[in-house]
Design a protein around this motif. Structure first.
Motif, PDB file in Angstrom:
ATOM      1  N   ARG A 150      66.464 -57.799  16.829  1.00 22.67           N
ATOM      2  CA  ARG A 150      66.167 -59.199  16.510  1.00 22.67           C
ATOM      3  C   ARG A 150      64.986 -59.367  15.547  1.00 22.67           C
ATOM      4  N   LEU A 151      64.383 -58.279  15.150  1.00 26.17           N
ATOM      5  CA  LEU A 151      63.330 -58.366  14.132  1.00 26.17           C
ATOM      6  C   LEU A 151      63.978 -58.306  12.754  1.00 26.17           C
ATOM      7  N   LYS A 152      63.431 -59.046  11.807  1.00 27.35           N
ATOM      8  CA  LYS A 152      63.930 -59.081  10.437  1.00 27.35           C
ATOM      9  C   LYS A 152      62.835 -58.619   9.483  1.00 27.35           C
ATOM     10  N   SER A 153      63.187 -58.566   8.204  1.00 23.58           N
ATOM     11  CA  SER A 153      62.229 -58.092   7.210  1.00 23.58           C
ATOM     12  C   SER A 153      61.007 -59.000   7.110  1.00 23.58           C
ATOM     13  N   ASP A 154      61.170 -60.284   7.486  1.00 21.24           N
ATOM     14  CA  ASP A 154      60.021 -61.180   7.425  1.00 21.24           C
ATOM     15  C   ASP A 154      59.229 -61.211   8.730  1.00 21.24           C
ATOM     16  N   SER A 155      59.627 -60.390   9.697  1.00 24.61           N
ATOM     17  CA  SER A 155      58.859 -60.276  10.941  1.00 24.61           C
ATOM     18  C   SER A 155      57.569 -59.517  10.679  1.00 24.61           C
ATOM     19  N   ASN A 156      56.573 -59.759  11.498  1.00 21.51           N
ATOM     20  CA  ASN A 156      55.277 -59.137  11.291  1.00 21.51           C
ATOM     21  C   ASN A 156      55.305 -57.659  11.669  1.00 21.51           C
ATOM     22  N   CYS A 157      54.713 -56.823  10.817  1.00 20.77           N
ATOM     23  CA  CYS A 157      54.627 -55.387  11.073  1.00 20.77           C
ATOM     24  C   CYS A 157      53.181 -54.968  11.364  1.00 20.77           C
ATOM     25  N   LEU A 158      52.255 -55.459  10.543  1.00 23.03           N
ATOM     26  CA  LEU A 158      50.842 -55.086  10.667  1.00 23.03           C
ATOM     27  C   LEU A 158      49.955 -56.307  10.457  1.00 23.03           C
ATOM     28  N   TYR A 159      48.697 -56.172  10.860  1.00 20.96           N
ATOM     29  CA  TYR A 159      47.628 -57.056  10.427  1.00 20.96           C
ATOM     30  C   TYR A 159      46.631 -56.191   9.667  1.00 20.96           C
ATOM     31  N   ILE A 160      46.260 -56.637   8.473  1.00 23.62           N
ATOM     32  CA  ILE A 160      45.200 -55.967   7.734  1.00 23.62           C
ATOM     33  C   ILE A 160      44.113 -56.997   7.476  1.00 23.62           C
ATOM     34  N   TYR A 161      42.888 -56.616   7.740  1.00 19.41           N
ATOM     35  CA  TYR A 161      41.788 -57.574   7.685  1.00 19.41           C
ATOM     36  C   TYR A 161      41.203 -57.691   6.288  1.00 19.41           C
ATOM     37  N   THR A 162      40.899 -58.919   5.917  1.00 18.91           N
ATOM     38  CA  THR A 162      40.267 -59.175   4.631  1.00 18.91           C
ATOM     39  C   THR A 162      39.045 -60.051   4.848  1.00 18.91           C
ATOM     40  N   SER A 163      38.037 -59.806   4.069  1.00 19.69           N
ATOM     41  CA  SER A 163      36.849 -60.663   4.065  1.00 19.69           C
ATOM     42  C   SER A 163      36.018 -60.389   2.836  1.00 19.69           C
ATOM     43  N   GLY A 164      36.420 -59.354   2.059  1.00 22.54           N
ATOM     44  CA  GLY A 164      35.624 -58.983   0.891  1.00 22.54           C
ATOM     45  C   GLY A 164      34.251 -58.549   1.357  1.00 22.54           C
ATOM     46  N   THR A 165      33.201 -59.108   0.751  1.00 15.77           N
ATOM     47  CA  THR A 165      31.844 -58.742   1.127  1.00 15.77           C
ATOM     48  C   THR A 165      31.172 -59.875   1.892  1.00 15.77           C
ATOM     49  N   THR A 166      31.935 -60.912   2.245  1.00 16.66           N
ATOM     50  CA  THR A 166      31.332 -62.061   2.915  1.00 16.66           C
ATOM     51  C   THR A 166      32.191 -62.499   4.081  1.00 16.66           C
ATOM     52  N   GLY A 167      31.578 -63.228   5.010  1.00 17.20           N
ATOM     53  CA  GLY A 167      32.318 -63.902   6.050  1.00 17.20           C
ATOM     54  C   GLY A 167      32.843 -62.992   7.148  1.00 17.20           C
ATOM     55  N   MET A 168      33.385 -63.622   8.188  1.00 18.97           N
ATOM     56  CA  MET A 168      33.986 -62.904   9.301  1.00 18.97           C
ATOM     57  C   MET A 168      35.376 -62.416   8.892  1.00 18.97           C
ATOM     58  N   PRO A 169      35.852 -61.345   9.531  1.00 22.11           N
ATOM     59  CA  PRO A 169      37.167 -60.804   9.165  1.00 22.11           C
ATOM     60  C   PRO A 169      38.284 -61.809   9.386  1.00 22.11           C
ATOM     61  N   LYS A 170      39.264 -61.789   8.485  1.00 17.75           N
ATOM     62  CA  LYS A 170      40.478 -62.602   8.620  1.00 17.75           C
ATOM     63  C   LYS A 170      41.660 -61.641   8.682  1.00 17.75           C
ATOM     64  N   ALA A 171      42.566 -61.869   9.609  1.00 15.35           N
ATOM     65  CA  ALA A 171      43.712 -60.975   9.805  1.00 15.35           C
ATOM     66  C   ALA A 171      44.890 -61.449   8.965  1.00 15.35           C
ATOM     67  N   ALA A 172      45.199 -60.728   7.903  1.00 13.21           N
ATOM     68  CA  ALA A 172      46.316 -61.075   7.034  1.00 13.21           C
ATOM     69  C   ALA A 172      47.623 -60.543   7.625  1.00 13.21           C
ATOM     70  N   ARG A 173      48.626 -61.408   7.662  1.00 14.92           N
ATOM     71  CA  ARG A 173      49.939 -61.000   8.165  1.00 14.92           C
ATOM     72  C   ARG A 173      50.628 -60.092   7.154  1.00 14.92           C
ATOM     73  N   MET A 174      51.179 -59.000   7.623  1.00 16.50           N
ATOM     74  CA  MET A 174      51.913 -58.068   6.764  1.00 16.50           C
ATOM     75  C   MET A 174      53.309 -57.902   7.332  1.00 16.50           C
ATOM     76  N   SER A 175      54.278 -58.573   6.722  1.00 14.85           N
ATOM     77  CA  SER A 175      55.657 -58.472   7.194  1.00 14.85           C
ATOM     78  C   SER A 175      56.217 -57.095   6.876  1.00 14.85           C
ATOM     79  N   HIS A 176      57.338 -56.766   7.481  1.00 12.74           N
ATOM     80  CA  HIS A 176      57.995 -55.488   7.180  1.00 12.74           C
ATOM     81  C   HIS A 176      58.364 -55.420   5.705  1.00 12.74           C
TER      82      HIS A 176
END
Length: 597
Positions: free
Chosen positions: A189-215
């Motif tokens: 029931r998972l598709k290519s647009d289902s979530n596979c990973l979270y990768i965090y982004t914040s550059g050099t500032t701010g608290m981490p943000k979890a970016a959705r990474m689909s399959h």
């Protein structure tokens, strides 16, 4: 000659784009194929070949799959279900790749946590993805102990460390797990647009943000650089980059896991050991990020600098000021610089190794890039400029503007966003060229020349105003890097009482002796007067993130107060026209608004 160069450019673009398309087409044409399906296909074709070399040991593709299968069964035994999240915080090691790959076999999403985080930032990273449990390695005990007591008591933490407690020891727990592949129904029931990973982004500032990474996105990233680097199963890809970062953990690793090549994995990047590793392991391709290449250039020259088998490198962040120096010194001619954020829909690639460019939009591919635009940007208001009709204004040739990408529903334009919906909405610019449209804001200032080459200029927020003019921190840093004695340069703006805008300040590290008179003369010859830094701070070591990007926010907050920082600070004395050591008395005079600039 100019016509011939133009023909060569277009021919190169046509060929590379065609090869890239051949690798990426299956991602859009196979909506039911997931990341583990791709990797399993490669493993089945290369089971007895070496997949990963790490610290003197080799792991075959078959062994990698068995370890991943054991992790999958372990996850099922922990009660993990499709869509659950596991936080993975581990130093580079083969188990890292096996962990997220194995969990993907049962539909579990893995959050790749930055190993440099502690305390509140680490707690935030775990909380925002609702992690059910956490997997660590040998080096995270101190970070885990920095978590709030309530989280430590409620979050099960399993470790690959040899000293891990018996009830949380991954090594012993996996020994009793089955080695065959779990049924594909575990990820049904998972598709290519289902979530596979979270990768965090914040550059050099701010608290981490979890970016959705689909399959689909993960599969795309793992395939993107196969064609540009002309990779095959015979290649050995060197990965000294942190595996929690997309360039190393997906793009570089993906080249091997799609072609059957070898991953030469290093626990941590070392500038002094880099080329020895490449020679010893017969590396043919490596990935870079941030200032990695500058660190290599700053190493003492050796007679064997060109004695290696590396034929291609790809990544982002190779400074224009050292591009040709790096290429000439180490003999790496094929350099694929690219631009693209983890979460965004704006991507460029420099197919033909044009020094300083992060990508190109060739005429033949203009339709493919119709969703990308550059809009005029106001540094003072920190927002795009809008015309009388209320819409944004496109930039002209070589005019600097913010890069944006139209948000749509197809694989090219989709913005998958973050786990935090509010953070996702903050990246969307609306009513851009027509009422109701929505565009992803990259937060990067760029320009495109008449041939379609794209150049990174600066981060939004890094460029500042001084004496009524815009100052690009990136441009100033490149000029400083050309000064003898300057090893690294990090430029930012600082507020000065009694003045408008921000004064330029540079934190530099020094290699040998730094002649400040020569420094000023060189900057005066290469920069407009308003761009020459007013303050210069000498640091013992450059302040960088785990992905070799310079930190600016904390340095800017510390400013130029000699009582707040241990490093020596110099300022451009307007009376003498020279950089002089800043004393507490001089600082008080400037801070009271009595300074002249």
């Amino acid at each position: 000659m100019e016509l011939l160069d133009a023909v060569k450019r277009e021919w190169t673009a046509v060929n590379i784009l065609a090869r890239v398309k051949s690798w990426l087409d299956p991602v859009t044409q196979e909506p039911d194929v997931l990341t583990p399906d791709d990797i399993e296909t490669c493993i089945d074709a290369n089971r007895d070949r070496v997949a990963i070399r790490f610290e003197g040991k080799a792991m075959t593709y078959g062994e990698l799959d068995i370890l991943a299968n054991r992790i999958a069964y372990w996850g099922l035994g922990q009660g993990l279900n499709r869509g659950d999240t596991v936080a993975l915080m581990m130093e580079n090691r083969p188990e890292y790749i096996a962990a997220w790959y194995g969990l993907s076999k049962i539909g579990v999403v893995t959050a790749l946590v930055n190993t440099s985080l502690t305390g509140k930032s680490l707690a935030r990273s775990v909380e925002i993805v609702n992690a059910r449990l956490m997997i660590t390695g040998e080096e995270q005990a101190r970070a885990i102990s920095s978590l709030p007591k309530t989280m430590r008591s409620s979050l099960p933490v399993w470790s690959f460390s040899k000293t891990a407690a018996p009830g949380r020891n991954m090594r012993s727990a996996l020994a009793s797990q089955a080695s065959n592949r779990p049924a594909k129904s575990c990820r049904s029931r998972l598709k290519s647009d289902s979530n596979c990973l979270y990768i965090y982004t914040s550059g050099t500032t701010g608290m981490p943000k979890a970016a959705r990474m689909s399959h689909a996105r993960v599969r795309t990233m793992m395939r993107t650089f196969i064609a540009p680097t002309k990779a095959t199963g015979k290649d050995r890809i060197y990965v000294p980059l942190p595996l929690y970062h997309a360039t190393g953990g997906l793009c570089a690793v993906g080249i091997a896991l799609q072609t059957g090549g070898e991953i030469i994995l290093r626990r941590h990047f070392s500038a002094s050991a880099f080329w020895d590793d490449c020679r010893e392991n017969k590396v043919t391709i490596f990935a870079y990020i941030g200032e990695l290449c500058r660190y290599l250039v700053n190493q003492p020259e050796r007679e064997n600098d060109k004695q290696h088998s590396v034929r291609a490198a790809f990544g982002n962040g190779l400074g224009a000021d050292i591009w040709e120096t790096f290429s000439d010194r180490f003999g790496v001619r094929r350099i694929i610089e690219f631009y693209g954020s983890t979460e965004g829909n704006v991507k460029f690639m420099n197919y033909d190794s044009k020094p300083g460019s992060c990508g190109r939009v060739p005429p033949i591919a203009r339709k493919q890039y119709a969703h990308v635009a550059f809009v005029k940007f106001d540094v003072e208001t920190q927002s795009p400029v809008r015309g009388e009709d209320g819409h944004c204004i496109r930039t002209g040739v070589n005019e600097v503007g913010e890069a944006i990408g139209r948000v749509g529903t197809d694989s090219t334009t989709r913005f998958e966003g973050y786990k935090d919906e509010d953070a996702s909405q903050q990246k969307i610019l609306r009513d851009v060229f027509e009422d109701g449209d929505a565009w992803f804001r990259t937060g990067d200032l760029m320009r495109m020349d008449q041939h379609g080459y794209v150049y990174f200029v600066d981060r939004v927020g890094d460029t500042f105003r001084w004496k009524g003019e815009n100052v690009s921190t990136n441009e100033v840093a490149e000029a400083l890097a050309q000064v003898p004695g300057v090893e690294t340069a990090n430029v930012y703006g600082v507020g000065v009482p009694g003045t408008e805008g921000k004064a330029g300040m540079a934190s530099v590290t020094v290699n040998g002796y730094l002649d400040y008179k020569e420094l000023f003369d060189r900057l005066a010859n290469n920069l407009p007067k308003h761009a020459i830094p007013v303050f210069i701070r000498e640091q013992r070591e450059a302040d960088t993130t785990g992905t070799l990007k310079y930190r600016k926010v904390d340095l800017a907050k510390q400013g130029f107060d000699p009582d707040r920082i241990d490093d020596p600070v110099r300022y451009m004395d307007p009376e003498t026209g020279e950089y002089t050591r800043l004393t507490p008395d001089q600082f008080k005079k400037i801070a009271s608004g009595g300074g002249r600039f």
